[in-house]
Design a protein around this motif. Sequence first.
Motif, PDB file in Angstrom:
ATOM      1  N   UNK A 115       0.896  -1.264  -0.037  1.00 17.38           N
ATOM      2  CA  UNK A 115      -0.065  -0.137   0.065  1.00 17.38           C
ATOM      3  C   UNK A 115       1.029   1.330   0.020  1.00 17.38           C
TER       4      UNK A 115
ATOM      5  N   UNK B 143       0.944   4.198  -2.677  1.00 18.77           N
ATOM      6  CA  UNK B 143       0.743   5.598  -2.446  1.00 18.77           C
ATOM      7  C   UNK B 143       1.722   6.523  -2.848  1.00 18.77           C
ATOM      8  N   UNK B 144       3.006   5.924  -2.661  1.00 17.29           N
ATOM      9  CA  UNK B 144       4.098   6.870  -3.246  1.00 17.29           C
ATOM     10  C   UNK B 144       3.963   7.038  -4.818  1.00 17.29           C
TER      11      UNK B 144
ATOM     12  N   UNK C 220       1.342   9.511  -5.760  1.00 18.13           N
ATOM     13  CA  UNK C 220       1.682  10.666  -5.611  1.00 18.13           C
ATOM     14  C   UNK C 220       2.892  11.343  -6.765  1.00 18.13           C
TER      15      UNK C 220
ATOM     16  N   UNK D 289       1.198  12.163  -9.546  1.00 16.54           N
ATOM     17  CA  UNK D 289       0.235  13.350  -9.486  1.00 16.54           C
ATOM     18  C   UNK D 289       1.218  14.545  -9.597  1.00 16.54           C
TER      19      UNK D 289
ATOM     20  N   UNK E  35     -14.748   7.661   0.370  1.00 15.91           N
ATOM     21  CA  UNK E  35     -13.548   7.090   0.673  1.00 15.91           C
ATOM     22  C   UNK E  35     -13.515   6.529   2.189  1.00 15.91           C
TER      23      UNK E  35
ATOM     24  N   UNK F 287      -9.114   4.419  -3.066  1.00 18.55           N
ATOM     25  CA  UNK F 287      -8.259   5.680  -2.497  1.00 18.55           C
ATOM     26  C   UNK F 287      -7.631   6.137  -3.760  1.00 18.55           C
TER      27      UNK F 287
ATOM     28  N   UNK G  36      -8.096  10.281  -4.860  1.00 14.27           N
ATOM     29  CA  UNK G  36      -7.066  11.077  -4.982  1.00 14.27           C
ATOM     30  C   UNK G  36      -6.575  11.612  -6.223  1.00 14.27           C
TER      31      UNK G  36
ATOM     32  N   UNK H 168      -9.398  14.483  -6.319  1.00 18.64           N
ATOM     33  CA  UNK H 168      -9.044  15.595  -5.423  1.00 18.64           C
ATOM     34  C   UNK H 168      -7.815  16.556  -6.445  1.00 18.64           C
ATOM     35  N   UNK H 169      -7.229  15.679  -7.058  1.00 23.18           N
ATOM     36  CA  UNK H 169      -5.976  16.387  -7.766  1.00 23.18           C
ATOM     37  C   UNK H 169      -6.489  17.286  -8.980  1.00 23.18           C
TER      38      UNK H 169
END
Lengths: 75, 192
Positions: free
Chosen positions: B19, B23-24, B27, B30, B79, B168, B172, B175-176
Amino acid sequence: MSDVQEAPETTETSGMGIGTMVLLVLGVLTVIEYLIAVSKPPGQLALIFVIAIGKAWLILVYFMHVKQLWKKEAH
Amino acid sequence: MTAVTHTADGVHETPEKRLGINQLGMWLFILSESMLFAGLLMVRFSLLGTEIHEEVSQVIGLLITVILLFSSYTAFSAERAAARGDLAGAKRNLLLTLGLGTVFTAGVAFEWYEALEAFPPSTTFGSVFFTMTGLHAFHVLTGLVMLAIVYRRVKRNQLSSSDTWPMEASVKYWHFVDVVWVFFYPALYLIS
């Protein structure tokens, strides 16, 4: 036992409360941006972009949980 | 007890580690996308300075901005609901996000219809406006597709509270798209 079960619920409720608060602040900041654009005060460009940065910061921190990146590093 | 999976090269990997890597990666994706939008923002100021077209619709601009901000809140709620295993809540909020995203896209399409006459893409402002809103709208559409896929998985009970990564990641990304609009809105509608 019941205390253990109630704890996540409380955290969840406060999480939703923060979400609602962030949404309200984002809405207010957007209206302020619009009013600045309409009234055209000196330094309008800087004011509007400072507000935009503030809005982006709110979304990044509270909605996108950007802090989870360095919190994980600490473990 | 933590489940351990083995990758192709025999490395032990816990779900938490996977996970974290996911997530990294998200990011970094993004961040790379941010460069593209930051470049567009710089092109806008380089070509137009602090100029905007007086016929740009302030009402539509404000309305679609509020709609997109609200959709970020419903995505956040979806979420949260998925994380606590409330699949009905997740489904409801995902559907709301999809609806709001569709209304945003319709708003942009309507704005384009009006803008084609007021400032066509052959003009400097028109080319900047259509490029920025067009690329952003394309990302909104991509986000809608991702959210629709997650909605389908939730509806079919294929998403558990312990595996919320698809939710998630798509939230994400959504939101971006909202963060990008936070900068595009003043750049295209407000500054003059």
